[in-house]
Design an enzyme around this catalytic site. Structure first.
Site, PDB file in Angstrom:
ATOM      1  N   TYR A  22       0.551  -1.586  -0.033  1.00  0.00           N
ATOM      2  CA  TYR A  22       0.540   0.290   0.042  1.00  0.00           C
ATOM      3  C   TYR A  22       0.963   0.963   0.059  1.00  0.00           C
ATOM      4  O   TYR A  22       0.379   2.637   0.000  1.00  0.00           O
ATOM      5  CB  TYR A  22      -0.886   0.372   1.124  1.00  0.00           C
ATOM      6  CG  TYR A  22      -2.082  -1.620   1.471  1.00  0.00           C
ATOM      7  CD1 TYR A  22      -3.178  -1.257   0.395  1.00  0.00           C
ATOM      8  CD2 TYR A  22      -1.952  -2.311   2.158  1.00  0.00           C
ATOM      9  CE1 TYR A  22      -3.725  -3.127   0.333  1.00  0.00           C
ATOM     10  CE2 TYR A  22      -3.264  -3.284   2.397  1.00  0.00           C
ATOM     11  CZ  TYR A  22      -3.299  -3.302   1.794  1.00  0.00           C
ATOM     12  OH  TYR A  22      -4.090  -4.354   1.674  1.00  0.00           O
ATOM     13  N   ASP A  84     -24.317  -3.175  -6.077  1.00  0.00           N
ATOM     14  CA  ASP A  84     -26.032  -2.653  -6.456  1.00  0.00           C
ATOM     15  C   ASP A  84     -25.989  -0.954  -6.408  1.00  0.00           C
ATOM     16  O   ASP A  84     -26.460  -0.766  -6.800  1.00  0.00           O
ATOM     17  CB  ASP A  84     -26.893  -3.740  -5.682  1.00  0.00           C
ATOM     18  CG  ASP A  84     -27.715  -4.809  -6.105  1.00  0.00           C
ATOM     19  OD1 ASP A  84     -27.121  -5.303  -6.864  1.00  0.00           O
ATOM     20  OD2 ASP A  84     -28.246  -5.323  -5.056  1.00  0.00           O
ATOM     21  N   HIS A  97      -6.716  -0.387  -6.860  1.00  0.00           N
ATOM     22  CA  HIS A  97      -6.506  -0.474  -5.524  1.00  0.00           C
ATOM     23  C   HIS A  97      -4.887   0.139  -6.092  1.00  0.00           C
ATOM     24  O   HIS A  97      -4.744   0.080  -6.780  1.00  0.00           O
ATOM     25  CB  HIS A  97      -6.723  -2.030  -6.072  1.00  0.00           C
ATOM     26  CG  HIS A  97      -8.339  -2.444  -5.780  1.00  0.00           C
ATOM     27  ND1 HIS A  97      -9.357  -2.282  -5.076  1.00  0.00           N
ATOM     28  CD2 HIS A  97      -8.498  -3.417  -6.742  1.00  0.00           C
ATOM     29  CE1 HIS A  97     -10.244  -3.264  -5.662  1.00  0.00           C
ATOM     30  NE2 HIS A  97     -10.622  -3.650  -6.435  1.00  0.00           N
ATOM     31  N   SER A  99      -3.009  -2.267  -4.104  1.00  0.00           N
ATOM     32  CA  SER A  99      -1.804  -2.945  -4.628  1.00  0.00           C
ATOM     33  C   SER A  99      -2.215  -4.195  -5.809  1.00  0.00           C
ATOM     34  O   SER A  99      -3.125  -3.888  -6.444  1.00  0.00           O
ATOM     35  CB  SER A  99      -1.960  -4.033  -3.145  1.00  0.00           C
ATOM     36  OG  SER A  99      -2.882  -4.583  -3.279  1.00  0.00           O
ATOM     37  N   ARG A 108      -8.578 -12.291  -2.937  1.00  0.00           N
ATOM     38  CA  ARG A 108      -8.274 -10.804  -3.497  1.00  0.00           C
ATOM     39  C   ARG A 108      -8.481 -10.416  -4.848  1.00  0.00           C
ATOM     40  O   ARG A 108      -8.907 -10.003  -5.620  1.00  0.00           O
ATOM     41  CB  ARG A 108      -7.329 -10.093  -3.038  1.00  0.00           C
ATOM     42  CG  ARG A 108      -6.814 -10.150  -1.468  1.00  0.00           C
ATOM     43  CD  ARG A 108      -5.451  -9.192  -1.032  1.00  0.00           C
ATOM     44  NE  ARG A 108      -5.331  -9.443  -0.023  1.00  0.00           N
ATOM     45  CZ  ARG A 108      -5.793  -8.745   1.007  1.00  0.00           C
ATOM     46  NH1 ARG A 108      -7.043  -7.484   0.916  1.00  0.00           N
ATOM     47  NH2 ARG A 108      -5.465  -8.964   2.497  1.00  0.00           N
TER      48      ARG A 108
HETATM   49  C1  DQA Z   1      -7.141  -2.606  -1.699  1.00  0.00           C
HETATM   50  C2  DQA Z   1      -7.128  -4.310  -1.748  1.00  0.00           C
HETATM   51  C3  DQA Z   1      -7.612  -4.998  -0.974  1.00  0.00           C
HETATM   52  O1  DQA Z   1      -7.759  -6.519  -0.654  1.00  0.00           O
HETATM   53  C4  DQA Z   1      -7.293  -4.858   0.726  1.00  0.00           C
HETATM   54  O2  DQA Z   1      -8.343  -5.362   1.725  1.00  0.00           O
HETATM   55  C5  DQA Z   1      -7.675  -3.718   0.453  1.00  0.00           C
HETATM   56  C6  DQA Z   1      -7.257  -2.645  -0.465  1.00  0.00           C
HETATM   57  C7  DQA Z   1      -6.129  -2.361  -2.326  1.00  0.00           C
HETATM   58  O3  DQA Z   1      -6.212  -0.814  -2.524  1.00  0.00           O
HETATM   59  O4  DQA Z   1      -5.386  -2.950  -2.928  1.00  0.00           O
HETATM   60  O5  DQA Z   1      -8.238  -2.758   2.245  1.00  0.00           O
HETATM   61  O6  DQA Z   1      -8.698  -2.644  -1.740  1.00  0.00           O
END
Ligand code: DQA
Length: 140
Positions: A22, A84, A97, A99, A108
């Protein structure tokens, strides 16, 4: 154009979460970077973060933006309520995201939001958000 940037569950912990996934920035720093990137292109931004699914649904369905960028955090992987809400809002939505969700734990890789989003950017930390802004500038 005005973009609503929504960060969901646990994104308030940026700066204290795993830096390899992150980065080291705080949520406030991330928001500043995205605001700067958007304003250079004449785009207004509004930011919202909540850990509560219902609060996220309320914001998604009640705002005056032209488009939404959302990082729903772990809700991404199972919240049909957020999917929704995004669908019935009728606005272009981009999923982001920080990551590389396609190359981490199996859960994920699943996103219930992708089917209601126009595009998806991930794995580039704050640049994922920049790419989402750029996509909206080009396509909306
Ligand atoms: C996330 C990835 C998700 O799997 C995780 O639960 C997060 C952050 C990301 O920004 O990489 O809280 O959304």
């Amino acid at each position: 154009m005005k973009i609503l940037v929504i960060n969901g569950v646990n994104l308030h912990m940026l700066g204290k979460r795993k830096a390899e996934h992150y980065g080291t920035m705080t949520l406030a720093q991330l928001e500043d970077m995205v605001r700067d990137h958007a304003s250079k292109q004449g785009v207004d931004t509004e930011f919202f973060q909540s850990n509560c699914e219902g609060a996220l649904v309320d914001k998604i369905t009640g705002n005056d933006s032209d488009a939404i960028i959302i990082n729903a955090g772990a809700y991404t992987h199972y919240s049909y309520a957020i999917a929704d809400a995004l669908e019935c809002g009728g606005k272009p939505v981009i999923e982001v995201h920080l990551s590389d969700v396609e190359n981490r734990e199996g859960f994920r890789k699943i996103s219930v939001l992708t089917p209601v989003c126009a595009a998806r950017f991930f794995g580039k930390k704050e640049k994922s958000y920049f790419e989402a802004v750029d996509w909206l500038v080009k396509n909306v």
